[in-house]
Design a protein around this motif. Structure first.
Motif, PDB file in Angstrom:
ATOM      1  N   GLY A   1     -25.954  21.452  48.660  1.00 49.85           N
ATOM      2  CA  GLY A   1     -24.584  21.647  47.989  1.00 49.85           C
ATOM      3  C   GLY A   1     -23.807  20.040  47.916  1.00 49.85           C
ATOM      4  O   GLY A   1     -23.055  19.767  46.936  1.00 49.85           O
ATOM      5  N   VAL A   2     -23.999  19.475  48.885  1.00 52.01           N
ATOM      6  CA  VAL A   2     -23.458  18.153  49.096  1.00 52.01           C
ATOM      7  C   VAL A   2     -24.155  17.027  47.775  1.00 52.01           C
ATOM      8  O   VAL A   2     -23.393  16.444  47.141  1.00 52.01           O
ATOM      9  CB  VAL A   2     -23.770  17.324  50.250  1.00 52.01           C
ATOM     10  CG1 VAL A   2     -22.990  16.040  50.110  1.00 52.01           C
ATOM     11  CG2 VAL A   2     -22.939  18.169  51.455  1.00 52.01           C
ATOM     12  N   VAL A   3     -25.612  17.311  47.304  1.00 51.25           N
ATOM     13  CA  VAL A   3     -26.142  16.601  46.609  1.00 51.25           C
ATOM     14  C   VAL A   3     -25.558  17.029  45.106  1.00 51.25           C
ATOM     15  O   VAL A   3     -25.110  16.007  44.342  1.00 51.25           O
ATOM     16  CB  VAL A   3     -27.688  16.559  46.470  1.00 51.25           C
ATOM     17  CG1 VAL A   3     -28.382  16.123  45.256  1.00 51.25           C
ATOM     18  CG2 VAL A   3     -28.069  15.879  47.765  1.00 51.25           C
ATOM     19  N   CYS A   4     -25.238  18.317  44.868  1.00 53.56           N
ATOM     20  CA  CYS A   4     -24.547  19.006  43.643  1.00 53.56           C
ATOM     21  C   CYS A   4     -23.266  18.323  43.515  1.00 53.56           C
ATOM     22  O   CYS A   4     -22.927  17.678  42.326  1.00 53.56           O
ATOM     23  CB  CYS A   4     -24.634  20.408  43.942  1.00 53.56           C
ATOM     24  SG  CYS A   4     -26.131  21.289  43.418  1.00 53.56           S
ATOM     25  N   MET A   5     -22.563  18.214  44.498  1.00 52.79           N
ATOM     26  CA  MET A   5     -21.163  17.562  44.305  1.00 52.79           C
ATOM     27  C   MET A   5     -21.118  16.033  44.209  1.00 52.79           C
ATOM     28  O   MET A   5     -20.431  15.777  43.503  1.00 52.79           O
ATOM     29  CB  MET A   5     -20.333  17.973  45.790  1.00 52.79           C
ATOM     30  CG  MET A   5     -19.882  19.312  45.933  1.00 52.79           C
ATOM     31  SD  MET A   5     -18.807  19.623  47.570  1.00 52.79           S
ATOM     32  CE  MET A   5     -19.672  18.938  48.829  1.00 52.79           C
TER      33      MET A   5
ATOM     34  N   LEU B   1     -27.902  15.612  35.967  1.00 58.08           N
ATOM     35  CA  LEU B   1     -27.402  16.328  37.137  1.00 58.08           C
ATOM     36  C   LEU B   1     -28.736  16.942  37.737  1.00 58.08           C
ATOM     37  O   LEU B   1     -28.986  17.213  39.044  1.00 58.08           O
ATOM     38  CB  LEU B   1     -26.402  17.456  36.398  1.00 58.08           C
ATOM     39  CG  LEU B   1     -25.162  16.765  36.320  1.00 58.08           C
ATOM     40  CD1 LEU B   1     -24.367  17.951  35.597  1.00 58.08           C
ATOM     41  CD2 LEU B   1     -24.469  16.481  37.361  1.00 58.08           C
ATOM     42  N   PHE B   2     -29.464  17.487  36.820  1.00 64.46           N
ATOM     43  CA  PHE B   2     -30.780  18.215  37.268  1.00 64.46           C
ATOM     44  C   PHE B   2     -31.730  17.473  38.028  1.00 64.46           C
ATOM     45  O   PHE B   2     -32.513  17.678  38.967  1.00 64.46           O
ATOM     46  CB  PHE B   2     -31.365  19.127  36.194  1.00 64.46           C
ATOM     47  CG  PHE B   2     -30.643  20.210  35.766  1.00 64.46           C
ATOM     48  CD1 PHE B   2     -30.499  21.487  36.721  1.00 64.46           C
ATOM     49  CD2 PHE B   2     -30.092  20.534  34.526  1.00 64.46           C
ATOM     50  CE1 PHE B   2     -29.776  22.452  36.610  1.00 64.46           C
ATOM     51  CE2 PHE B   2     -29.186  21.613  34.288  1.00 64.46           C
ATOM     52  CZ  PHE B   2     -29.151  22.694  35.114  1.00 64.46           C
ATOM     53  N   VAL B   3     -31.885  16.405  37.564  1.00 65.64           N
ATOM     54  CA  VAL B   3     -32.871  15.079  38.171  1.00 65.64           C
ATOM     55  C   VAL B   3     -32.403  14.655  39.525  1.00 65.64           C
ATOM     56  O   VAL B   3     -32.882  14.465  40.447  1.00 65.64           O
ATOM     57  CB  VAL B   3     -33.189  13.839  37.491  1.00 65.64           C
ATOM     58  CG1 VAL B   3     -33.976  12.955  38.062  1.00 65.64           C
ATOM     59  CG2 VAL B   3     -33.987  14.455  36.007  1.00 65.64           C
ATOM     60  N   GLY B   4     -30.923  14.645  39.614  1.00 64.38           N
ATOM     61  CA  GLY B   4     -30.409  14.360  40.881  1.00 64.38           C
ATOM     62  C   GLY B   4     -30.592  15.374  41.822  1.00 64.38           C
ATOM     63  O   GLY B   4     -30.874  15.020  43.077  1.00 64.38           O
ATOM     64  N   LEU B   5     -30.366  16.454  41.478  1.00 63.52           N
ATOM     65  CA  LEU B   5     -30.474  17.859  42.243  1.00 63.52           C
ATOM     66  C   LEU B   5     -32.140  17.746  42.867  1.00 63.52           C
ATOM     67  O   LEU B   5     -32.455  18.114  43.868  1.00 63.52           O
ATOM     68  CB  LEU B   5     -30.232  19.073  41.649  1.00 63.52           C
ATOM     69  CG  LEU B   5     -30.138  20.127  42.289  1.00 63.52           C
ATOM     70  CD1 LEU B   5     -29.453  20.266  43.605  1.00 63.52           C
ATOM     71  CD2 LEU B   5     -29.882  21.578  41.587  1.00 63.52           C
TER      72      LEU B   5
ATOM     73  N   PHE C   1     -33.772   9.171  42.841  1.00 63.99           N
ATOM     74  CA  PHE C   1     -33.556   8.381  44.053  1.00 63.99           C
ATOM     75  C   PHE C   1     -32.252   8.465  44.452  1.00 63.99           C
ATOM     76  O   PHE C   1     -32.037   8.502  45.900  1.00 63.99           O
ATOM     77  CB  PHE C   1     -34.204   7.029  44.045  1.00 63.99           C
ATOM     78  CG  PHE C   1     -35.765   7.076  43.927  1.00 63.99           C
ATOM     79  CD1 PHE C   1     -36.370   7.553  45.004  1.00 63.99           C
ATOM     80  CD2 PHE C   1     -36.455   6.679  42.741  1.00 63.99           C
ATOM     81  CE1 PHE C   1     -37.928   7.732  45.034  1.00 63.99           C
ATOM     82  CE2 PHE C   1     -37.756   6.748  42.558  1.00 63.99           C
ATOM     83  CZ  PHE C   1     -38.517   7.152  43.777  1.00 63.99           C
ATOM     84  N   GLY C   2     -31.346   8.549  43.566  1.00 65.82           N
ATOM     85  CA  GLY C   2     -30.001   8.544  43.987  1.00 65.82           C
ATOM     86  C   GLY C   2     -29.527  10.067  44.763  1.00 65.82           C
ATOM     87  O   GLY C   2     -29.139   9.994  45.810  1.00 65.82           O
ATOM     88  N   GLY C   3     -30.018  11.095  44.480  1.00 66.16           N
ATOM     89  CA  GLY C   3     -30.196  12.384  44.993  1.00 66.16           C
ATOM     90  C   GLY C   3     -30.812  12.308  46.134  1.00 66.16           C
ATOM     91  O   GLY C   3     -30.449  13.018  47.392  1.00 66.16           O
TER      92      GLY C   3
END
Length: 144
Positions: free
Chosen positions: A69-73, A104-108, A38-40
């Motif tokens: 890209g912004v979510v990755c950053m 990282l992957f779940v946020g993405l 949910f953060g991503g």
């Protein structure tokens, strides 16, 4: 929508630190997955609505690329923040490398899931503005 998303994101951050300080991750071991997902998602929503006037003009794949890209950053920044905070305070904010990569992957994935929702909304906005820009043929043919 930005305010609601910011409040949701702030709540997730608060809950993350609350769970760490009270050591509730042992009782709810998979709740961190939901926090990062949910953060991503909400980072993507916040970015979309912040830049909506510029994004409406772009093709759908450019909007999706920008949002992801912004979510990755943001995910990288968050994990870096947890690492630095853990080094400074001596607390364990990151269990191990596997946990960090999962976060990282779940946020993405949260950002990826938000893309169809936001792009569908963007498509309806563009369609609405295009119909508003079309000249009214009945109004121009008053002499016909």
């Amino acid at each position: 929508m930005i305010l609601i998303s910011c409040l949701a994101l702030a709540s997730i951050v608060f809950l993350e630190f609350y769970f760490i300080e009270k050591q509730l991750f042992h009782d709810f071991p998979n709740i961190g997955i939901a926090f990062h997902f949910f953060g991503g998602f909400f980072v993507s929503v916040i970015v979309y609505y912040t830049f909506i006037s510029s994004l409406v003009k772009l093709e759908w794949y450019l909007i999706a690329t920008f949002l992801l890209g912004v979510v990755c950053m943001a995910a990288m920044g968050w994990e870096g923040f947890e690492w630095i905070l853990g080094r400074i305070t001596g607390s364990l904010y990151q269990a191990d490398l596997d946990n960090t990569m999962e976060d990282l992957f779940v946020g993405l994935a949260g950002g990826l899931i938000s893309c169809p929702v936001l792009l569908l909304r963007n498509f309806t906005l563009v369609k609405y503005f295009m119909t508003m820009a079309q000249p009214n043929k009945e109004a121009h043919n008053i002499f016909a």
